[in-house]
Scaffold this motif. Structure first.
Motif, PDB file in Angstrom:
ATOM      1  N   GLY A  14       4.867  -1.017  -8.781  1.00 44.45           N
ATOM      2  CA  GLY A  14       3.950  -2.148  -8.919  1.00 44.45           C
ATOM      3  C   GLY A  14       4.634  -3.497  -8.756  1.00 44.45           C
ATOM      4  N   LYS A  15       3.790  -4.517  -8.646  1.00 50.60           N
ATOM      5  CA  LYS A  15       4.257  -5.898  -8.563  1.00 50.60           C
ATOM      6  C   LYS A  15       4.772  -6.370  -9.913  1.00 50.60           C
ATOM      7  CE  LYS A  15       3.552  -9.193  -6.532  1.00 50.60           C
ATOM      8  NZ  LYS A  15       4.611 -10.029  -5.927  1.00 50.60           N
ATOM      9  N   MET A 155       6.585  -0.760 -13.862  1.00 44.58           N
ATOM     10  CA  MET A 155       5.481  -1.550 -13.330  1.00 44.58           C
ATOM     11  C   MET A 155       4.662  -0.615 -12.423  1.00 44.58           C
ATOM     12  SD  MET A 155       7.575  -3.848 -14.618  1.00 44.58           S
ATOM     13  CE  MET A 155       7.798  -5.599 -15.021  1.00 44.58           C
ATOM     14  N   LYS A 156       3.483  -0.282 -12.907  1.00 41.35           N
ATOM     15  CA  LYS A 156       2.672   0.737 -12.247  1.00 41.35           C
ATOM     16  C   LYS A 156       1.514   0.068 -11.512  1.00 41.35           C
ATOM     17  CE  LYS A 156       0.483   5.032 -13.537  1.00 41.35           C
ATOM     18  NZ  LYS A 156      -0.124   5.777 -14.647  1.00 41.35           N
ATOM     19  N   PRO A 157       1.421   0.273 -10.204  1.00 41.64           N
ATOM     20  CA  PRO A 157       0.332  -0.403  -9.479  1.00 41.64           C
ATOM     21  C   PRO A 157      -1.006   0.264  -9.773  1.00 41.64           C
ATOM     22  CG  PRO A 157       1.583   1.007  -7.984  1.00 41.64           C
ATOM     23  CD  PRO A 157       2.209   1.156  -9.344  1.00 41.64           C
ATOM     24  N   ILE A 158      -1.946  -0.522 -10.281  1.00 40.80           N
ATOM     25  CA  ILE A 158      -3.296  -0.019 -10.534  1.00 40.80           C
ATOM     26  C   ILE A 158      -4.181  -0.424  -9.357  1.00 40.80           C
ATOM     27  CG2 ILE A 158      -5.264  -0.089 -12.139  1.00 40.80           C
ATOM     28  CD1 ILE A 158      -2.750   1.128 -13.401  1.00 40.80           C
ATOM     29  N   LYS A 159      -3.856  -1.598  -8.816  1.00 40.81           N
ATOM     30  CA  LYS A 159      -4.642  -2.164  -7.716  1.00 40.81           C
ATOM     31  C   LYS A 159      -3.756  -3.153  -6.971  1.00 40.81           C
ATOM     32  CE  LYS A 159      -9.472  -3.586  -7.690  1.00 40.81           C
ATOM     33  NZ  LYS A 159     -10.498  -4.219  -8.534  1.00 40.81           N
ATOM     34  N   HIS A 160      -3.812  -3.147  -5.648  1.00 42.70           N
ATOM     35  CA  HIS A 160      -2.980  -4.067  -4.876  1.00 42.70           C
ATOM     36  C   HIS A 160      -3.811  -4.692  -3.755  1.00 42.70           C
ATOM     37  CE1 HIS A 160       0.269  -5.741  -2.545  1.00 42.70           C
ATOM     38  NE2 HIS A 160       1.079  -5.535  -3.558  1.00 42.70           N
ATOM     39  N   PRO A 161      -3.642  -6.013  -3.542  1.00 38.19           N
ATOM     40  CA  PRO A 161      -4.533  -6.672  -2.568  1.00 38.19           C
ATOM     41  C   PRO A 161      -4.367  -6.152  -1.143  1.00 38.19           C
ATOM     42  CG  PRO A 161      -2.820  -8.175  -3.314  1.00 38.19           C
ATOM     43  CD  PRO A 161      -2.745  -6.963  -4.182  1.00 38.19           C
ATOM     44  N   LYS A 164      -6.875  -4.087   0.086  1.00 39.66           N
ATOM     45  CA  LYS A 164      -8.113  -4.764   0.501  1.00 39.66           C
ATOM     46  C   LYS A 164      -7.911  -5.573   1.776  1.00 39.66           C
ATOM     47  CE  LYS A 164     -10.379  -5.842  -3.924  1.00 39.66           C
ATOM     48  NZ  LYS A 164     -10.873  -7.046  -4.622  1.00 39.66           N
TER      49      LYS A 164
ATOM     50  N   LEU B   6      -6.219 -15.231  -5.459  1.00 40.25           N
ATOM     51  CA  LEU B   6      -6.301 -13.880  -6.018  1.00 40.25           C
ATOM     52  C   LEU B   6      -6.525 -13.906  -7.534  1.00 40.25           C
ATOM     53  CD1 LEU B   6      -3.214 -12.263  -4.215  1.00 40.25           C
ATOM     54  CD2 LEU B   6      -5.571 -12.378  -3.405  1.00 40.25           C
ATOM     55  N   LEU B   8      -5.073 -11.834 -10.529  1.00 40.40           N
ATOM     56  CA  LEU B   8      -4.004 -10.875 -10.821  1.00 40.40           C
ATOM     57  C   LEU B   8      -4.017 -10.535 -12.303  1.00 40.40           C
ATOM     58  CD1 LEU B   8      -2.689 -13.487  -9.000  1.00 40.40           C
ATOM     59  CD2 LEU B   8      -0.980 -11.735  -8.624  1.00 40.40           C
ATOM     60  N   ALA B 149     -10.519  -7.772 -10.367  1.00 34.01           N
ATOM     61  CA  ALA B 149      -9.210  -8.279  -9.941  1.00 34.01           C
ATOM     62  C   ALA B 149      -8.808  -7.790  -8.549  1.00 34.01           C
ATOM     63  CB  ALA B 149      -8.150  -7.869 -10.953  1.00 34.01           C
ATOM     64  N   ASP B 150      -7.905  -8.563  -7.929  1.00 34.15           N
ATOM     65  CA  ASP B 150      -7.352  -8.168  -6.629  1.00 34.15           C
ATOM     66  C   ASP B 150      -6.077  -7.367  -6.805  1.00 34.15           C
ATOM     67  OD1 ASP B 150      -9.083  -9.824  -4.722  1.00 34.15           O
ATOM     68  OD2 ASP B 150      -8.425 -11.310  -6.187  1.00 34.15           O
ATOM     69  N   LEU B 151      -5.292  -7.739  -7.814  1.00 33.35           N
ATOM     70  CA  LEU B 151      -4.008  -7.077  -8.046  1.00 33.35           C
ATOM     71  C   LEU B 151      -3.860  -6.780  -9.532  1.00 33.35           C
ATOM     72  CD1 LEU B 151      -0.588  -8.106  -6.544  1.00 33.35           C
ATOM     73  CD2 LEU B 151      -0.777  -7.559  -8.963  1.00 33.35           C
ATOM     74  N   VAL B 152      -3.593  -5.544  -9.845  1.00 33.29           N
ATOM     75  CA  VAL B 152      -3.398  -5.156 -11.246  1.00 33.29           C
ATOM     76  C   VAL B 152      -2.133  -4.326 -11.362  1.00 33.29           C
ATOM     77  CG1 VAL B 152      -4.378  -3.963 -13.260  1.00 33.29           C
ATOM     78  CG2 VAL B 152      -5.913  -5.049 -11.589  1.00 33.29           C
ATOM     79  N   THR B 153      -1.232  -4.759 -12.232  1.00 34.78           N
ATOM     80  CA  THR B 153      -0.051  -3.953 -12.537  1.00 34.78           C
ATOM     81  C   THR B 153      -0.089  -3.587 -14.009  1.00 34.78           C
ATOM     82  OG1 THR B 153       1.293  -5.102 -10.874  1.00 34.78           O
ATOM     83  CG2 THR B 153       2.478  -3.855 -12.525  1.00 34.78           C
TER      84      THR B 153
END
Lengths: 174, 174
Positions: A14-15, A155-161, A164, B6, B8, B149-153
């Protein structure tokens, strides 16, 4: 009594790994503590963090090592040699006793891809100055590294732009 | 063409959420972009981040809101009122159009504990200026917030020094 220096790892896909290390560094600098931030992968000097770091030029030493190790290398052996040289530099920095915190940013790849010797790294980390904090970032941290660390966050990515179709944003991603 | 701003979220029980938001803010400031950082929970002005932020006094506006909302409150109703007032302030900041990024630090708790109205928050976020980035931190982000959200960590704790009986460290934890 001196503080106990911690070994911290920010890993996962993740980020926020480098960003958290950056925040930690500037927070320590805010306390007037000296930090050395060594970037093992990103080679560019154009990032906003460089400008941000410049505000702390008395407290933070920033190094982008060698050519930088990249995924789109035109000369992988040269990159590996640069990474090994960077690790030699990092060792000196760790052992210097001059810093409150040393960040080894995107360092995990050097171990994951066998670019440097794992036993050497573990030995240097075990033998670090007692009050020095070391923060390591990067994906896929080795089990032995996690074993050795005091604090590990994934850091676990749940959602990443990018999922999209949104492109990287100045001031957010770099 | 303006950037797409975004939303985040840094959530989860691990270390690095506020720290990543802090790093992001200072990186944006390094680009000369204006950021507003609103702390909803931590009430102290003693943190290293305050000193770090001061280096960016032209680019970063920092607010610790009201009494701060704490877990060891002597007057929960007063804290809740302060949190609600803080959200009213945050709304104005979001809608002002003056910032590149707005950080709502440790904001998720206000929703999780029904201190402010969820629909109001979702409406404000949906109606934010198109180019504004909003970064929200805190544990247990609501599903509706993640959806938007667009980005979720998720910062997931793998290992924490308190498990080993090590106390919080200056420059690292605060």
């Amino acid at each position: 009594m001196k503080e106990k220096g911690l070994i911290l790892i920010f890993t996962g896909n993740g980020k926020g790994k480098t960003t958290a290390a950056l925040g930690m560094t500037m927070r320590a600098a805010g306390h007037g503590m000296r930090t050395c931030f060594i970037q093992f992968i990103k080679g560019s000097w154009k990032y906003g963090e460089m400008e941000a770091m410049a505000r702390f030029h008395k407290e933070i030493d920033f190094h982008v090592t060698g050519r930088g190790f990249t995924w789109k290398s035109d000369d992988l052996e040269k990159d590996k040699a640069a990474a090994r040289k960077a690790w030699e530099k990092a060792k000196k920095v760790i052992q210097s006793g001059e810093y409150h915190t040393v960040v080894l940013d995107e360092f995990t790849y050097l171990l994951r891809y066998d670019i440097i010797d794992k036993e050497d790294v573990l030995e240097v980390l075990r033998g670090k100055p007692a009050d020095l904090h070391i923060c390591i970032t990067g994906r896929e941290a080795l089990g032995e590294l996690i074993e050795l660390a005091d604090l590990v966050t994934e850091m676990k990515p749940i959602k990443h732009p990018y999922q999209k179709g949104v492109k990287a944003q100045k001031g957010i991603e770099f």
